[in-house]
Design an enzyme around this catalytic site. Structure first.
Site, mmCIF file in Angstrom:
data_model
loop_
_atom_site.group_PDB
_atom_site.id
_atom_site.type_symbol
_atom_site.label_atom_id
_atom_site.label_comp_id
_atom_site.label_asym_id
_atom_site.label_seq_id
_atom_site.Cartn_x
_atom_site.Cartn_y
_atom_site.Cartn_z
ATOM 1 N N ALA A 1 0.683 -1.373 0.014
ATOM 2 C CA ALA A 1 -0.148 -0.001 0.130
ATOM 3 C C ALA A 1 0.865 1.073 0.056
ATOM 4 C CB ALA A 1 -0.932 -0.044 1.276
ATOM 5 N N ARG B 1 2.433 2.600 -2.368
ATOM 6 C CA ARG B 1 2.099 3.322 -3.842
ATOM 7 C C ARG B 1 1.204 2.787 -4.812
ATOM 8 N NH1 ARG B 1 7.153 0.555 -3.931
ATOM 9 N NH2 ARG B 1 8.229 2.524 -3.157
ATOM 10 N N GLY B 2 0.926 3.163 -5.861
ATOM 11 C CA GLY B 2 0.161 2.812 -6.828
ATOM 12 C C GLY B 2 -1.437 2.191 -6.635
ATOM 13 N N LYS C 1 7.158 -2.840 2.093
ATOM 14 C CA LYS C 1 8.406 -3.121 2.386
ATOM 15 C C LYS C 1 9.136 -1.779 2.450
ATOM 16 C CE LYS C 1 10.961 -6.267 0.853
ATOM 17 N NZ LYS C 1 11.521 -6.866 -0.267
ATOM 18 N N TYR D 1 5.394 -16.183 -14.367
ATOM 19 C CA TYR D 1 4.365 -15.135 -13.927
ATOM 20 C C TYR D 1 2.934 -15.468 -13.862
ATOM 21 C CZ TYR D 1 2.291 -10.605 -13.694
ATOM 22 O OH TYR D 1 1.136 -9.755 -13.472
#
Length: 290
Positions: free
Chosen positions: A13, A15-16, A37, A163
């Site tokens: 949380a 950023r973005g 982090k 991925y």
């Protein structure tokens, strides 16, 4: 419809998309645990847990910034204990943190496989498991993941097996939890139809010049907000594409989410050609150009 007084534990949380969801819910007066982090400024990434916490409080919520590595079981347990001690409980878990490296098998080092599976699938499982005792006590508890519909088409796997399997691991958790906790705790996933203007676009996928072909993180924040206000006992097991869900909820202006309205939008990974639409919505009327 309000999240006032609710406590949300949001991973990634700082950023973005994670921060956008935090700010949207904070406008109701929600309590936000900013679990990420980044404590110190990063040369290539904007934002820290502290700048995100400031944004949450400016939006009207209460914030608790915590350094959390969701790969570390002891770290996660300690963060959840601090959150409960600070806010009195946890009502909602948003599994937003994710690692991305969409490369071929030959070009994906095993350490990248490990990172993506540890953060995406294992991290989602670990955080949710440790929050369960508190969700079980909450009124209208929700588990939400930023993960795609389970569209088992080879085209999503062949270009980047590592991925895809890591992201689908998150979705498999949601699928299982929607049955395991049915009638008690909601488990849903949301996913963007188009690319979103975040650090992943700038640093991994296409570069900042592609931002003009993206939507803003706020489209997922509004999607998450509406989902988290649904009755947990009834609204569960959904894999929602952001724009079709918003249209089903009465949102008529999708241009508000475009970084550069009118420019062609980049499609995201993992969106089925014929994704299930909420009742009454014709997704064929939702154009990527609008």
């Amino acid at each position: 419809m309000s999240l006032e007084g609710k406590t949300l534990f949001i991973t990634g949380a700082s950023r973005g998309i994670g921060q956008a969801i935090a700010e949207r819910c904070a406008r109701d007066g929600a309590n936000i645990v900013v679990a990420a982090k980044t404590a110190d400024p990063h040369p290539k990434l904007e934002g820290t847990i502290y700048t995100a916490a400031d944004a949450v409080e400016k939006a009207g919520g209460k914030a608790l910034p915590l350094v959390v590595d969701i790969r570390d079981e002891a770290n996660v347990e300690a963060a959840i204990a601090k959150s409960v001690d600070h806010f009195g409980g946890i009502d909602i878990v948003v599994n937003n943190a994710s690692a991305i490296f969409p490369r071929s098998t030959k070009d994906t080092p095993v350490k990248r496989w490990d990172l993506m599976h540890q953060v995406n699938a294992r991290g989602t499982y670990l955080v949710t498991q440790k929050c369960l005792p508190h969700l079980e006590k909450a009124e209208n508890p929700h588990i939400l993941a930023l993960s795609p519909p389970l569209d088992m088409d080879v085209k999503w796997f062949a270009p980047h097996v590592a991925y895809t399997s890591a992201k689908y691991g998150m979705s498999l958790c949601i699928l299982g939890w929607s049955g395991e906790f049915k009638g008690k705790i909601a488990a849903n996933a949301i996913w963007p139809r188009t690319a979103i203007a975040t650090a992943a676009i700038a640093n991994v996928l296409a570069g900042e010049e592609a931002f003009k072909n993206c939507r803003k993180p706020e489209i997922l924040a509004d999607t998450a907000y509406l989902v988290l206000n649904k009755p947990a006992a009834e609204f569960t097991g959904n894999f929602l594409i952001d724009d079709s869900f918003l249209v089903s909820e009465g949102v008529t202006n999708l241009d508000q989410y475009a970084v550069s309205p009118g420019d062609e939008l980049l499609p995201d990974f993992f969106v089925p050609e014929n994704p299930p639409a909420p009742e009454g919505v014709n997704i064929m009327n939702i154009s990527l150009s609008h």
